[in-house]
Design a protein around this motif. Sequence first.
Motif, PDB file in Angstrom:
ATOM      1  N   PHE A   1       0.837  -1.198   0.000  1.00  0.00           N
ATOM      2  CA  PHE A   1       0.000   0.000   0.000  1.00  0.00           C
ATOM      3  C   PHE A   1       0.877   1.255   0.000  1.00  0.00           C
ATOM      4  CE2 PHE A   1      -3.054   2.915   2.282  1.00  0.00           C
ATOM      5  CZ  PHE A   1      -3.877   3.079   1.191  1.00  0.00           C
TER       6      PHE A   1
ATOM      7  N   GLN B   1       0.632   4.449  -2.521  1.00  0.00           N
ATOM      8  CA  GLN B   1       0.515   5.854  -2.126  1.00  0.00           C
ATOM      9  C   GLN B   1       1.531   6.716  -2.867  1.00  0.00           C
ATOM     10  OE1 GLN B   1       0.618   6.345   2.100  1.00  0.00           O
ATOM     11  NE2 GLN B   1      -1.115   5.036   2.448  1.00  0.00           N
TER      12      GLN B   1
ATOM     13  N   LEU C   1      -9.194   1.620  -4.128  1.00  0.00           N
ATOM     14  CA  LEU C   1      -8.205   1.542  -3.052  1.00  0.00           C
ATOM     15  C   LEU C   1      -7.869   2.927  -2.496  1.00  0.00           C
ATOM     16  CD1 LEU C   1      -6.371  -0.594  -1.715  1.00  0.00           C
ATOM     17  CD2 LEU C   1      -4.675  -0.109  -3.483  1.00  0.00           C
TER      18      LEU C   1
ATOM     19  N   HIS D   1      -9.344   1.934   1.246  1.00  0.00           N
ATOM     20  CA  HIS D   1      -8.327   0.984   1.719  1.00  0.00           C
ATOM     21  C   HIS D   1      -8.621   0.481   3.117  1.00  0.00           C
ATOM     22  CE1 HIS D   1      -6.655   4.443   3.875  1.00  0.00           C
ATOM     23  NE2 HIS D   1      -6.816   5.119   2.746  1.00  0.00           N
TER      24      HIS D   1
ATOM     25  N   VAL E   1      -6.561  -3.677   2.562  1.00  0.00           N
ATOM     26  CA  VAL E   1      -5.137  -3.713   2.851  1.00  0.00           C
ATOM     27  C   VAL E   1      -4.931  -4.497   4.140  1.00  0.00           C
ATOM     28  CG1 VAL E   1      -3.128  -2.328   3.478  1.00  0.00           C
ATOM     29  CG2 VAL E   1      -4.684  -1.504   1.718  1.00  0.00           C
TER      30      VAL E   1
ATOM     31  N   ILE F   1      -1.547  -4.957  -0.349  1.00  0.00           N
ATOM     32  CA  ILE F   1      -2.836  -4.764  -1.006  1.00  0.00           C
ATOM     33  C   ILE F   1      -3.457  -6.133  -1.259  1.00  0.00           C
ATOM     34  CG2 ILE F   1      -3.968  -3.863  -3.070  1.00  0.00           C
ATOM     35  CD1 ILE F   1      -1.430  -2.021  -3.345  1.00  0.00           C
TER      36      ILE F   1
ATOM     37  N   GLU G   1     -10.200  -6.077  -3.145  1.00  0.00           N
ATOM     38  CA  GLU G   1     -10.165  -4.829  -3.901  1.00  0.00           C
ATOM     39  C   GLU G   1     -11.065  -4.950  -5.132  1.00  0.00           C
ATOM     40  OE1 GLU G   1      -6.745  -4.157  -6.334  1.00  0.00           O
ATOM     41  OE2 GLU G   1      -6.716  -2.006  -5.999  1.00  0.00           O
TER      42      GLU G   1
END
Lengths: 356, 502
Positions: A220, A224, B352, B356, B361, B366, B371
Amino acid sequence: MKISFIRRERASRTAMLVAPVAAFACAIVASVVLFTLLGKAPGQALYSLLLEPFLTWYNFSEVLLKMAPLLLIAQGLAIGFRANVFNIGAEGQLIIGAIAASALPVWYPQGDSAFMLPAMLLMGAGAGMAWAGIAALFRTRFNANEILVTLMLSLIAAQVLNYLLLGPWKDPHGFNFPQSVMFPDAALLPILLPGTRVNISLLFALIASVLASILMRHRFAGFQLLVGGLAPRAARYAGFSEARAIWVSLLLGGLAAGLAGAAEVAGPLGQLQRSVSTGYGYSAIIVAYLGGLNPWGIVISAFVMSVIYIGGDNAMVSADLPIAAVWVFQGLLLCFYLAGLTFIRHRVSFIRKAKP
Amino acid sequence: MTALLSLQSVSKRYGAVQANAGINLVVDPGSIHAILGENGAGKSTLMKLIYGVESPDAGVILWKGQPVNLSSPAEARALGIGMVFQHFSLFETLTVVQNIALIVPGRKTDLARRIRTLGDEFGLNVDPEAMVHALSVGERQRVEIIRCLLLNPELLILDEPTSVLPPQSVARLFETLRALQARGVAILFISHKLEEIKELCDTATILRGGQVTGRVDPRGHSAKDLATLMIGRAMPPPLPATVQAVGEVRLELSGLDFVNDDPFGVSLSDISLRVHSGEIVGIAGISGNGQQELAALISGEVVQPGDMIRMLGHAVGAVGVAQRRKMGFAFVPEERLGRGAVPEMSLADNALLTAHGAGLVQNGFIRRTPERAYTAACIARYDVRTPGPEAEAGALSGGNLQKFIMGREMMLEPKLLLVSQPTWGVDIGAATDIRQRLVAMRNAGAAILVISEELEELFQICDRLHVLHKGHLSPCLPTHATTVEEVGTYMIGAGKSPEVAA
């Protein structure tokens, strides 16, 4: 007739595969013209540049040796580039990493501790991070452009290296050459392929590639960073911290470059000398972009770039090419590739003006 | 009598979208002709063809009986076609006359005099020496119209001219247009507002899905008939927003001040409002009166320390977006591409972006299966027309992407939802669906703040209204006890002073 670029509805897979190959072909054609104008035999030049690196085991092992720092640094930089954080000063981070790693063997030239080498690598990586961290601090605190700050820090790093090699760290028995003492065996990286100079830093680079791939595809945190690069306002909307992205990008880039610097002095050089800074930090920028900022693409582009490096050395000797010609070849490759990238997301449309 | 402009079987296709298919259109001199259609019906494409911005794939455009082939707006202007776009093309740092001199030849003193004359003649008063950034939206529109009129057009195209105006200015614009009509200028009036068209226009050509579905005299038809022609079925019934008891305060702004660094941005002063659980509060007003600034302060994209903003029981002045979202806040911004969604990323990755926290997550990794499932559910439930979760967000039409973003945020079941322009560019069917879902969320106890330019929409779904004008917020107006006129008064800043109202 009007020629215009029209955005494709989705990125073209074909163009994605064709672009690097076409860029390579165009760079070859352009350099043939260039070599001919220089009065060199283009066939001979290209032969030494592109084929000779593969013709002997020694040459090929030198390609792998060059590839290790390029790959390692490029993986670190690419993460930042995808987040729109442009660390242009990997060269400086590499120099500082090399200096920090050299501190132990310079202070303990007779050292034989098994911890010496790991400590050197850690110090190199840490120093690279710290050097890049200065730029992160300036960017997040004072909004100072990281491109300028990292670049200028590279110049400072080069002067620190000069100072140490001409002053306190100069080998007292070194005939006044600007270089440190030779490192003890405990400060040298183990050789990976016997009979060559290729050391285990190639493994570090490959491991870094795997880690970078996991970060950018499955983590993740990597997502980002990608959002921050593609659409900064979407990142702000979603609550992804821009400051964090800047810190992570610069620290990872500095870590990779610092580690590469440590591996240079603990590897092929075996001492701290000026030639630790041969432009890997800058070439790695080209490597990162040629690889499409994709971890696996970068593995390929690092290899190609190393071939050109070794081939360039050969061409200087056997085809009498100036080193600048090799740099021009690298530059051409990057220019054509960046031009080619346009076609991945755009197609050309020729609009003939209709007659009334 | 020869028609001024006539289009015969004109078609235009963009990629997979047939924007215009076999359009026939006849505009007579001196008529006010409405082009009526929903968002996405092909109105804008049609105007671009007439104004020479785009060329048709097929069909003929006749100007006074002669076939023409326009390849640029300059050629259209030379023929006598003028156009006022929905989004103005004025330089804010220049004066009115400087802006006009960029397109209209002539000496500036001379132009200034002509601007004044035209202003007196058609009720388009504006100071030629004023800087554009200091003008109101209505005044800027007048500048755009004057700029067209100085070139003596025979046909004037106005794209959704009333969408940016408060009700009072609309009446004034109509007077101007009638005066122009009396001079023999034909007007193409693009709109989706039925009442306006009935009031102003003598002919209406109705578009649906890129095709002409009717040509009528709007004065002889009811709004219901026109709507049926426009959307292909009867207008959806208004939502019965039953009065219900409200719960605790979920958002409270008390005396919020915000000084904008941007010279062309809006500063907010002394904004106070409350949103309770179980109610929808609307913020009316024309865009550019502080809506963006207010939304960014509530969402946390702009952070301002202090306790002027309280959310779900906490003072959130210094709290960032991520923590506000964790508390149960969700937000649909007005810009979809680049803010609400990343155009280059797939819908799954765009889910996402803000969802999230909904199990997508785990340990920083992920989880692709949840998702995909979340994205697929959003696509199905909110009727997003797309090949699937892998489609790039940038490839979706504006309305479809809006449905996706609304769905993504609403599926998070937020305790407090901020929606900016919920139905911009969304077709009527989907807009009704989105409004019904907002009302359902309210009934289930969510607190919802809606910022919208569409008064009709606000009156349909909101329990209470505020009006934002030049960074000031009007007192609270309960929807059942106020009128469009009263809201309109606040929209132009002529409302009662807060002391009197309180």
